[in-house]
Design a protein around this motif. Sequence first.
Motif, mmCIF file in Angstrom:
data_model
loop_
_atom_site.group_PDB
_atom_site.id
_atom_site.type_symbol
_atom_site.label_atom_id
_atom_site.label_comp_id
_atom_site.label_asym_id
_atom_site.label_seq_id
_atom_site.Cartn_x
_atom_site.Cartn_y
_atom_site.Cartn_z
ATOM 1 N N GLN A 122 6.420 -3.589 -0.715
ATOM 2 C CA GLN A 122 6.087 -2.189 -1.004
ATOM 3 C C GLN A 122 5.899 -1.408 0.292
ATOM 4 O OE1 GLN A 122 2.762 -3.017 -3.410
ATOM 5 N NE2 GLN A 122 3.982 -3.447 -5.227
ATOM 6 N N ALA A 123 5.292 -2.068 1.287
ATOM 7 C CA ALA A 123 5.120 -1.398 2.578
ATOM 8 C C ALA A 123 6.474 -1.049 3.165
ATOM 9 C CB ALA A 123 4.344 -2.297 3.531
ATOM 10 N N MET A 137 -4.163 -1.797 0.932
ATOM 11 C CA MET A 137 -4.068 -2.838 -0.084
ATOM 12 C C MET A 137 -4.911 -4.061 0.225
ATOM 13 S SD MET A 137 -2.181 -1.371 -2.175
ATOM 14 C CE MET A 137 -1.261 -2.336 -3.332
ATOM 15 N N VAL A 138 -5.487 -4.124 1.432
ATOM 16 C CA VAL A 138 -6.236 -5.336 1.778
ATOM 17 C C VAL A 138 -7.433 -5.594 0.852
ATOM 18 C CG1 VAL A 138 -7.737 -6.293 3.559
ATOM 19 C CG2 VAL A 138 -5.445 -5.546 4.141
ATOM 20 N N THR A 186 7.659 1.917 1.522
ATOM 21 C CA THR A 186 6.941 3.070 2.065
ATOM 22 C C THR A 186 7.612 3.583 3.319
ATOM 23 O OG1 THR A 186 5.004 1.827 1.403
ATOM 24 C CG2 THR A 186 4.619 3.883 2.571
ATOM 25 N N LEU A 187 8.146 2.647 4.104
ATOM 26 C CA LEU A 187 8.772 3.059 5.355
ATOM 27 C C LEU A 187 10.203 3.550 5.132
ATOM 28 C CD1 LEU A 187 8.788 3.221 8.427
ATOM 29 C CD2 LEU A 187 9.570 0.873 8.471
ATOM 30 N N PHE A 216 -7.578 -12.563 2.464
ATOM 31 C CA PHE A 216 -7.394 -11.125 2.364
ATOM 32 C C PHE A 216 -6.029 -10.647 2.833
ATOM 33 C CE2 PHE A 216 -11.978 -10.815 1.757
ATOM 34 C CZ PHE A 216 -12.023 -9.822 0.808
ATOM 35 N N MET A 224 3.161 4.511 8.518
ATOM 36 C CA MET A 224 3.149 4.586 7.055
ATOM 37 C C MET A 224 2.951 3.212 6.411
ATOM 38 S SD MET A 224 5.726 7.430 5.692
ATOM 39 C CE MET A 224 6.647 8.177 6.954
ATOM 40 N N PRO A 225 3.798 2.206 6.746
ATOM 41 C CA PRO A 225 3.551 0.900 6.114
ATOM 42 C C PRO A 225 2.231 0.287 6.548
ATOM 43 C CG PRO A 225 5.304 0.751 7.745
ATOM 44 C CD PRO A 225 4.995 2.189 7.576
ATOM 45 N N TRP A 258 0.099 0.870 -6.090
ATOM 46 C CA TRP A 258 1.107 1.333 -5.136
ATOM 47 C C TRP A 258 1.745 2.637 -5.579
ATOM 48 C CZ3 TRP A 258 5.913 1.849 -7.175
ATOM 49 C CH2 TRP A 258 6.234 1.070 -8.303
ATOM 50 N N PHE A 293 -2.049 13.869 -11.181
ATOM 51 C CA PHE A 293 -1.970 13.443 -9.783
ATOM 52 C C PHE A 293 -0.662 13.946 -9.158
ATOM 53 C CE2 PHE A 293 -0.939 10.095 -6.618
ATOM 54 C CZ PHE A 293 -2.010 10.313 -5.775
ATOM 55 N N PRO A 334 -2.499 -9.744 2.327
ATOM 56 C CA PRO A 334 -1.813 -9.409 1.079
ATOM 57 C C PRO A 334 -0.576 -10.276 0.882
ATOM 58 C CG PRO A 334 -2.060 -7.488 2.514
ATOM 59 C CD PRO A 334 -2.456 -8.671 3.315
ATOM 60 N N PHE A 381 6.306 7.260 11.384
ATOM 61 C CA PHE A 381 7.014 6.371 10.464
ATOM 62 C C PHE A 381 6.417 4.971 10.502
ATOM 63 C CE2 PHE A 381 10.630 9.407 10.500
ATOM 64 C CZ PHE A 381 10.710 9.532 9.130
ATOM 65 N N LEU A 403 -0.033 16.582 -6.108
ATOM 66 C CA LEU A 403 0.838 16.282 -4.970
ATOM 67 C C LEU A 403 1.892 17.372 -4.796
ATOM 68 C CD1 LEU A 403 1.565 12.468 -5.014
ATOM 69 C CD2 LEU A 403 0.010 13.744 -3.580
ATOM 70 N N ILE A 422 1.656 5.184 -2.500
ATOM 71 C CA ILE A 422 2.862 5.472 -1.701
ATOM 72 C C ILE A 422 3.207 6.971 -1.694
ATOM 73 C CG2 ILE A 422 5.338 5.042 -1.538
ATOM 74 C CD1 ILE A 422 4.832 2.190 -2.296
ATOM 75 N N PRO A 423 3.273 7.645 -2.846
ATOM 76 C CA PRO A 423 3.585 9.088 -2.772
ATOM 77 C C PRO A 423 2.558 9.853 -1.956
ATOM 78 C CG PRO A 423 3.518 8.355 -5.061
ATOM 79 C CD PRO A 423 3.120 7.195 -4.241
ATOM 80 N N PHE A 424 1.319 9.415 -2.056
ATOM 81 C CA PHE A 424 0.260 10.089 -1.302
ATOM 82 C C PHE A 424 0.520 9.968 0.198
ATOM 83 C CE2 PHE A 424 -4.130 10.815 0.037
ATOM 84 C CZ PHE A 424 -4.452 11.867 -0.775
ATOM 85 N N ILE A 425 0.889 8.760 0.630
ATOM 86 C CA ILE A 425 1.180 8.579 2.063
ATOM 87 C C ILE A 425 2.373 9.439 2.465
ATOM 88 C CG2 ILE A 425 1.935 6.911 3.798
ATOM 89 C CD1 ILE A 425 0.364 4.801 2.380
ATOM 90 N N TRP A 426 3.369 9.502 1.593
ATOM 91 C CA TRP A 426 4.561 10.286 1.933
ATOM 92 C C TRP A 426 4.225 11.759 2.116
ATOM 93 C CZ3 TRP A 426 8.349 7.804 -2.155
ATOM 94 C CH2 TRP A 426 8.727 6.548 -1.677
ATOM 95 N N PHE A 437 -0.415 1.657 4.498
ATOM 96 C CA PHE A 437 -0.278 1.107 3.147
ATOM 97 C C PHE A 437 -0.912 -0.272 3.071
ATOM 98 C CE2 PHE A 437 2.061 -1.408 0.018
ATOM 99 C CZ PHE A 437 1.811 -0.653 -1.103
ATOM 100 N N ILE A 438 -0.630 -1.119 4.075
ATOM 101 C CA ILE A 438 -1.189 -2.469 4.037
ATOM 102 C C ILE A 438 -2.708 -2.411 4.160
ATOM 103 C CG2 ILE A 438 -1.304 -4.641 5.310
ATOM 104 C CD1 ILE A 438 1.695 -4.226 5.872
ATOM 105 N N LEU A 485 12.197 7.378 5.729
ATOM 106 C CA LEU A 485 13.106 7.300 6.869
ATOM 107 C C LEU A 485 14.484 7.795 6.452
ATOM 108 C CD1 LEU A 485 12.335 6.285 9.641
ATOM 109 C CD2 LEU A 485 13.460 4.142 9.137
ATOM 110 N N THR A 506 3.168 -6.894 -1.543
ATOM 111 C CA THR A 506 2.602 -5.758 -0.819
ATOM 112 C C THR A 506 3.454 -5.416 0.386
ATOM 113 O OG1 THR A 506 0.506 -6.648 -1.483
ATOM 114 C CG2 THR A 506 0.461 -4.848 0.085
#
Lengths: 367, 549
Positions: B17-18, A322-323, B21-22, B8, A314-315, A123, B486, B10, A311, B490, A127-131, A318-319, B26, B14
Motif C-alpha cells: 500500500q505504501a 500503520m505501525v 501511495t508513492l 510492530f 509519502m510512503p 488505508w 470524508f 507492518p 514523494f 477532501l 492514502i487519499p488524505f496523504i495525497w 503511510f508506514i 508520481l 502495508t
Amino acid sequence: MFVRSDDKITSGQASLFLTNTVLGAGILTLPRSVTESAKTPDSWMSVLLGGLIVMLVIFVMVKLSQQFPGKTVYQYSKGIIGKFPGGFLSSLLIIYFIIIAGFEIRVLAEITMFFLLEGTPVWAIVIPFIWVGAYLVFGGINSIARVYQIIFPISLFILILCYILSIRVFDINHLRPVLSEGLMPVIKGLKSTVLVYTGCEVVMTITAFMQHPQHAVKSMLAGIGIPMVLYLLTVIVVVGGLSIDSVTTSTWPTIDLVRSFEISGFFFERFEFPLLVIWMMQMFCNFCSFFFNASLGISQVFKLKIVPVIFGLMPLIFISTMVPKRMNDVFAVGDAIGRMGIILFILLPVLLSVVLIIRKKGLKQNV
Amino acid sequence: MWSTIVSFIPDWKTFMQAAITLVCPLGIYYLYNSLYSVVGSGRASKAGKASGPASPEKMATQTSPQLSGNYNADLISIKQAIGENSDVHFREFMVYGFNVQAVLIFIDGMQDEGLINKQVLQVLMQDLKVDSEAITLSSIKEKILPLTELSEINELEKLQEKILFGYTALIIEGMSTALLVGLPSGSKRAITEPVSEGLLRGPRISFSEVLSENTSMLRRQGLNKNLEMKLYEVGTSIKRKLVVAYINDIVNPELLQEVKDRISKIDMDFIAESGYVEQLIEDNYMSPFQQTQNTERPDRVINSLLEGRIAILLDGTPFALIVPVTFSMLLQSPEDYYERWLPGTMYRILRFFTAFLALLSPALYISFISFHPGLIPTQLAITIIQTRQGVPFPSVIEVMILEVSIEILREAGIRLPKPIGPAMGIVGGLIIGDAAVAAGIVSPFLVIVVAVTAISSFSVPMYSTGITLRILRFAGMLFASVLGMFGTILFFLLIIIHLSKLKSFGVPYVTPFAPIRFSDWKDLYVRAPLSLMKRRPEMMKTQKKKRRS
C-alpha cells in the motif's frame, strides 16, 4: 513588488500557521487525557499552565531563530554546533515530525472509521488524505499559509458555535471545588497538556519565512495563544457539561458532549457532524504542517530538491501511520510523542542557545 | 526488546500500500507536468521572436516597396496584387482642369458611397478651381478635399491591406502618395442590452463588435485624461486590433508591464474572440477556474479600471477581458453597487450560499443518503428513504442520471432557436422531473436537490463561473460516492488548495480571504455603504490609494 516569487509570509499568516499546527487532535482528546491525569475538575488550570510554559518555550525558540534571519533550524544548527551534530539533531527533529504526521492521520482515520465510515479499511482513508496533503505541500509555504487562513475562520466559527450551544448542558458545579486537593493535580495534568501543544517546534522554521522577523515574538505568542484559549474553552465546556466522571470514561468526550443535546427544528439537530467536519479540516492542517516541515528539513539537511523529498515522504508517512496496531498503541504513540517533544526541546533550542551564548559571549566567536 | 519491535513492523501488505501511495501521485505528477509543458509549448512564442505581433511603431519601421509616382505602373502593380478579387473596384476618372488621371479603389459594400460621390468625385471632377499649374499633395489636402478623415500612405503592401480592409484609396497621377479618403463602413449591429449579464437597474448599454465603438463607450463614461488605451495588433495571418485600457495614475506599473508582455507574446494566426486572448495569456491553463473576467458591460469595465485593474478589448467581439481577477469578483454583479447597500449585501451573501450549493449539494446528498443517514434528523431521513424505496440504483447513479439530463436540457436550451428554447426547457424539465419520479428511476427528493443545484448555478452572475462550478460538481459527486462525507471534505480541501495555489497576474486568486486584507472585506460578503469604501482594493497595490480627492 507586484508579482512576488519569494517565499515570505506575513506576521498574521505566521501566527495562523502556528495555530493550525497546534490546534487539532486535542479538541477531541484533551479533556479526557488531562482529566485522567489530574483527576480533579482543576484540569483547566493545567491547560492554562501548560500553555504558559509552552509560551516560554516558544519565546526561547523565537529568540534563537531571530539570531539567524532567513535561516531555518536545519540550517543554523549546523552553524552553531558543527555540521554532523547539527545534522543529527535536525534528523531527530525530522523523525519527530514524521512520527507526529503519522500519528495525526491515524487518529483521524480512527475517528473517521468510528463515526463516519464503518467497515472502511484504514488505508482507504489514509492514502487519499496523504495525497491531498502532498498536493498542498507542493505549493510551498505561501499556499499552505493561505489555505490555513481560509480554513481557520470556518473552524473557529463552528467550534465557538458548538460551545455556545452546549451552554444549555453546562453546569458550573461540575467545575467545583476549585483546588480542593491543592496544586498537585494541576501539575500532574501538565503531563498530558504538553502533548497537546506538541508541534510548536515548527516555530524554528516559520520564523525564517517571515517577512518581518522582528515581529516574530509577538506573532508567535499570538499564534500559540489562540489554541491555548480554545483548548482552555474546550476543557471548561466539556468538563462543565459532562462532569469529570463521564469525561474520563468516554473516548472522545467533546463529541459526546455535542451529541448530548439536540436542537430541534434545525437542519442538523445534533452538532457532532459540523464539529467532525471542521475537526477533520484542522487535522488536515496539522498534518500538512508536519509534512511540510519534515520535507523541508530533509531537503535542507541533505541538500536535496524538495519535490522528490515530498514523494519519498509519502510512503514513509503511510508506514508510520500503520505501525500502531490498536487504539491503545495509538495513544501510546501519543504519549511517546509528548516525551520526545520534551527531550527535543532540551536538545534543540536549549542546547543550541547555550552553545551559541558560550561561543558568542565566552569565546567571542563569529557564528 | 527486539521481539516487540519486530512485532510492530507492518506486514508486506502495508508496504504494498505504501508503494501505491508513492506510485499513483508520481504518475499523476509526471502526467500533469508533461501535459502542462505540451500545452504550454504551443501557446506562446519565445520572448523576442520577430513573428509575434508588434506595436504600431514597430510596424512602421519595416520597409516594403513604395509607391513609385508613376500612375500606370502603380495601378498595374495594385491590380496585379489585388485586382483578381471580384469585390475590388477601380473607378478611374480625370481630374478637372489639370487633365491628370486619378483612380478610386474600394471594396464593394464597404465604401461610404454618398460621401465619396459628394466630397471626392464631385469636388475633383466638377467644382475644382484651377488656381495653380499642377496639382500637389499639399494642395489637395489643404484646399481641395473637405474631409476630416484623410490619411496618406506610401507603402504598396500597406495600401493593399488597407483597401482590402475597406478603406477607399485615391491615387492621382504624378503623386507618389496614395490618400485614404473613406473609412471602412461595413455593416454593424445596433447596440443592444447585454445578453449574458442582464441587470434590472443599471445602464443597458453593452459592447458591440466594433472596437472603436467599444473604446468610445469607455471614453464616454466620463471625462478623464488619465484613461489610456494602447493599441496592439495580434494575429500573424489575419491581424486584429487589440486595445489595453487602464487608468494611468491608478494602475500598478508592474502589473501593466506584465500584461503588455504577455500580450506581445501572443502567437496565433487569427484571434477570433477575446476567449483566445484569455486562453493565451492566463497563468494556469490546466485550472478549471477562469483567470480573466469577461464582460460585455462598459460600466463593469470602467469600475474595474478604477480599482486598478486592466481591461483588454479586442476588435470583433463584444466581450472585454478584465485582469487580474480574484475569486470574489466572480460572485459580484454591478447591481450590488447600484442598489442600496443592504440589498447589495443580501445579494452577495446569497450568492456565496448559492455557489456553495451549486458546488456541493449533490455531493452532500450522496454522502448523507448512501453513507451517513444517521447524521440528518431522523424524520427527514425516514422520509427520504421511503421515497427512495422503488429506486433501483445507488444514489450516485441516481444523481448522475438527473444531473446529466439537466445538463443536456441546458445545452439544448441554448442551441435551440429562441422561440422554442424556453418552452423546450420547461417541457423537458417537467417531463424529466415528473416522469422520472413516476417511473421510479429517481426519488422526488432528489429532483428537489438537483433543481436547487441547477438554479443555484445559474444565479452565479458570471456565466463562465457557473460552468466551472458545474464541472467541479461532478468531481465532487465522485469523491462523495467513494468516501462519503470524508470524500466530500477532501474534495472541498482540494478546491481550496487549488484556489490558494492559483494566481491571476501575480494576485493570489483567493485574496482577500487569504492573504487576509480586512480593508477589502468591505466589498466581499457585505457591500459596505459607498461612503465607507474610501480606498481602492489593497490587493491591486495601486498608485493612488484613496478613492476621494
